[in-house]
Design an enzyme around this catalytic site. Structure first.
Site, PDB file in Angstrom:
ATOM      1  N   SER A  48     115.744  62.319  27.344  1.00 43.72           N
ATOM      2  CA  SER A  48     115.523  63.410  26.382  1.00 43.72           C
ATOM      3  C   SER A  48     115.252  62.803  24.999  1.00 43.72           C
ATOM      4  O   SER A  48     115.456  61.606  24.775  1.00 43.72           O
ATOM      5  CB  SER A  48     116.755  64.316  26.317  1.00 43.72           C
ATOM      6  OG  SER A  48     117.821  63.633  25.665  1.00 43.72           O
ATOM      7  N   ASP A  81     112.092  64.348  28.930  1.00 45.11           N
ATOM      8  CA  ASP A  81     112.644  65.683  29.144  1.00 45.11           C
ATOM      9  C   ASP A  81     112.591  66.486  27.840  1.00 45.11           C
ATOM     10  O   ASP A  81     113.004  65.987  26.786  1.00 45.11           O
ATOM     11  CB  ASP A  81     114.106  65.510  29.611  1.00 45.11           C
ATOM     12  CG  ASP A  81     114.744  66.795  30.082  1.00 45.11           C
ATOM     13  OD1 ASP A  81     114.017  67.682  30.575  1.00 45.11           O
ATOM     14  OD2 ASP A  81     115.988  66.901  29.980  1.00 45.11           O
ATOM     15  N   HIS A 179     120.853  75.939  30.499  1.00 43.09           N
ATOM     16  CA  HIS A 179     121.386  74.582  30.353  1.00 43.09           C
ATOM     17  C   HIS A 179     122.893  74.597  30.094  1.00 43.09           C
ATOM     18  O   HIS A 179     123.437  75.592  29.641  1.00 43.09           O
ATOM     19  CB  HIS A 179     120.692  73.866  29.186  1.00 43.09           C
ATOM     20  CG  HIS A 179     119.247  73.591  29.455  1.00 43.09           C
ATOM     21  ND1 HIS A 179     118.235  74.258  28.829  1.00 43.09           N
ATOM     22  CD2 HIS A 179     118.657  72.720  30.300  1.00 43.09           C
ATOM     23  CE1 HIS A 179     117.070  73.804  29.276  1.00 43.09           C
ATOM     24  NE2 HIS A 179     117.296  72.872  30.170  1.00 43.09           N
ATOM     25  N   HIS A 210     115.030  73.894  35.841  1.00 40.60           N
ATOM     26  CA  HIS A 210     115.934  73.316  34.843  1.00 40.60           C
ATOM     27  C   HIS A 210     117.302  73.968  34.990  1.00 40.60           C
ATOM     28  O   HIS A 210     117.472  74.946  35.700  1.00 40.60           O
ATOM     29  CB  HIS A 210     115.390  73.572  33.427  1.00 40.60           C
ATOM     30  CG  HIS A 210     114.278  72.649  33.054  1.00 40.60           C
ATOM     31  ND1 HIS A 210     114.395  71.721  32.055  1.00 40.60           N
ATOM     32  CD2 HIS A 210     113.037  72.504  33.568  1.00 40.60           C
ATOM     33  CE1 HIS A 210     113.262  71.038  31.965  1.00 40.60           C
ATOM     34  NE2 HIS A 210     112.411  71.503  32.874  1.00 40.60           N
ATOM     35  N   GLY A 211     118.269  73.403  34.289  1.00 40.22           N
ATOM     36  CA  GLY A 211     119.601  74.009  34.275  1.00 40.22           C
ATOM     37  C   GLY A 211     120.196  74.112  35.663  1.00 40.22           C
ATOM     38  O   GLY A 211     120.796  75.124  36.033  1.00 40.22           O
ATOM     39  N   SER A 213     122.602  72.147  37.175  1.00 40.04           N
ATOM     40  CA  SER A 213     123.939  71.604  37.467  1.00 40.04           C
ATOM     41  C   SER A 213     124.799  72.675  38.132  1.00 40.04           C
ATOM     42  O   SER A 213     124.672  73.870  37.834  1.00 40.04           O
ATOM     43  CB  SER A 213     124.610  71.128  36.170  1.00 40.04           C
ATOM     44  OG  SER A 213     124.128  69.852  35.835  1.00 40.04           O
ATOM     45  N   ARG A 259     127.570  64.474  33.162  1.00 39.41           N
ATOM     46  CA  ARG A 259     128.464  64.393  31.997  1.00 39.41           C
ATOM     47  C   ARG A 259     129.891  64.762  32.401  1.00 39.41           C
ATOM     48  O   ARG A 259     130.860  64.219  31.863  1.00 39.41           O
ATOM     49  CB  ARG A 259     127.980  65.345  30.903  1.00 39.41           C
ATOM     50  CG  ARG A 259     126.614  64.986  30.353  1.00 39.41           C
ATOM     51  CD  ARG A 259     126.191  65.956  29.264  1.00 39.41           C
ATOM     52  NE  ARG A 259     124.846  65.621  28.805  1.00 39.41           N
ATOM     53  CZ  ARG A 259     124.331  66.022  27.651  1.00 39.41           C
ATOM     54  NH1 ARG A 259     125.013  66.779  26.843  1.00 39.41           N
ATOM     55  NH2 ARG A 259     123.109  65.664  27.304  1.00 39.41           N
TER      56      ARG A 259
END
Ligand code: G3H
Ligand code: 13P
Ligand code: ZN
Length: 314
Positions: A48, A81, A179, A210-211, A213, A259
């Protein structure tokens, strides 16, 4: 081996999705390569704008070049990204990135088309692949009406027009995800109905989620038990990846879950070992845990076991 992102999309389309993982440091880089080799998966490394400026934009590039030599069996693409126009141009000119994402989705439609087209022209001139975004991801609150929430999603007819006008190679679609660690509340979830409509208008065209997780609840519980305060964190059920892949999603972006692994490992380590201060101790645990996490995701995405096919196609 660094390959063009398009090759990975061609291999995956309609069958499985390629994991696109963000990295920011050495330990993530090591765990990423190990996990993908353990699971025999091709993958996409995402950098990113924030990751580029965390140290120096050339540092992650140097790490990846080194990893390409150390893990010589790996097959992967390198991707910017959520780039703005300036960062995309910088990456295109570097001749290191396989693909860039131009994210002008916050702009009015005509402006998004104009900016994306400029990036496509510059990138294609140097053999670089472009991902663009249409629609708006983001937290959808309980009190927001269905009509308001739907207005932020990618409009399938507009998606077709956008791809034709810009010439972008893949499209990030807003299909209900957002996100970060707080994606859904109530009965919200991934809008497969919208995704199916987009695929109908763009058959065979690679779509990006995207997003993605999943924010595993046991991970959140362990973080909180070790002093964290993540309340109400919730993500995408990882068992939906196969359905998304059948509907044209070839790239699934995952950052937050990595993370969470980092946070859990370090919180638990220092709680259990208050006398220690060698950063390599939790670092070693993290690299192993991160590799296991990547391998697990690749099994859910269906990319595990596709390494030989990716190498043959490259
Ligand atoms: O979608 C954004 C990615 O998770 C990257 O996050 O901009 O904080 O590096 P970042
Ligand atoms: P998550 O925050 O769900 O991991 O999404 C990451 C992402 O979309 C990166 O572009
Ligand atoms: Zn994203």
């Amino acid at each position: 081996m660094i390959v063009t992102t398009t090759k990975l999309f061609e291999l995956a389309y309609g069958k499985f999705a390629i994991g696109a993982y963000n990295i920011n440091n050495l330990e993530q880089c090591m765990g990423l390569f190990r996990g993908n080799l353990d699971s025999q998966a091709p993958f996409i490394i995402q950098i990113s704008k924030g990751a580029r400026s965390y140290t120096h934009k050339l540092m992650l590039e140097a790490l990846i070049r080194a990893a390409n030599g150390v893990f010589s069996d790996a097959v992967f693409a390198v991707h910017l990204d959520h780039g703005d126009e300036k960062t995309c141009m910088d990456c295109i000119e570097s001749d290191f990135y396989s693909s860039v994402m131009i994210d002008a989705s916050h702009e009015p439609y005509a402006k998004n088309v104009e900016i994306t087209r400029r990036i496509v022209q510059a990138a294609h001139g140097r053999g670089i692949v472009v991902e663009a975004e249409l629609g708006q991801l983001g937290g959808v609150e309980e009190h927001v009406s269905v009509a308001e929430a739907d207005a932020k999603l990618t409009d399938p007819d507009q998606a077709k027009d956008f791809v034709a006008r810009t010439g972008c190679d893949s499209l990030a679609c807003a299909i209900g995800t957002s996100h970060g660690a707080y994606k859904f509340s109530g009965s919200q979830g991934v809008r497969f109905d919208v995704l199916a409509e987009i695929q109908k208008r763009l058959p065979g065209y690679p779509l990006v989620m995207h997003g993605s997780s999943s924010v595993p609840q046991e991970e959140v519980a362990r973080i909180n038990a070790a002093g964290g305060k993540l309340r109400g964190a919730k993500g995408v059920d990882e068992d939906v990846f196969a359905q998304a892949a059948q509907l044209g999603v070839t790239k699934v972006n995952i950052d937050t879950d990595g993370r969470l692994v980092w946070t859990r490992v370090h919180r638990e380590f220092f709680l259990q070992n208050p006398e220690k201060f060698d950063l390599r101790d939790p670092g070693k645990t993290f690299m192993t845990e991160y590799a296991n996490f990547i391998a697990h995701k690749n099994h859910k995405l269906g990319s595990a076991g596709q390494l030989a096919a990716a190498r043959a196609a490259a």
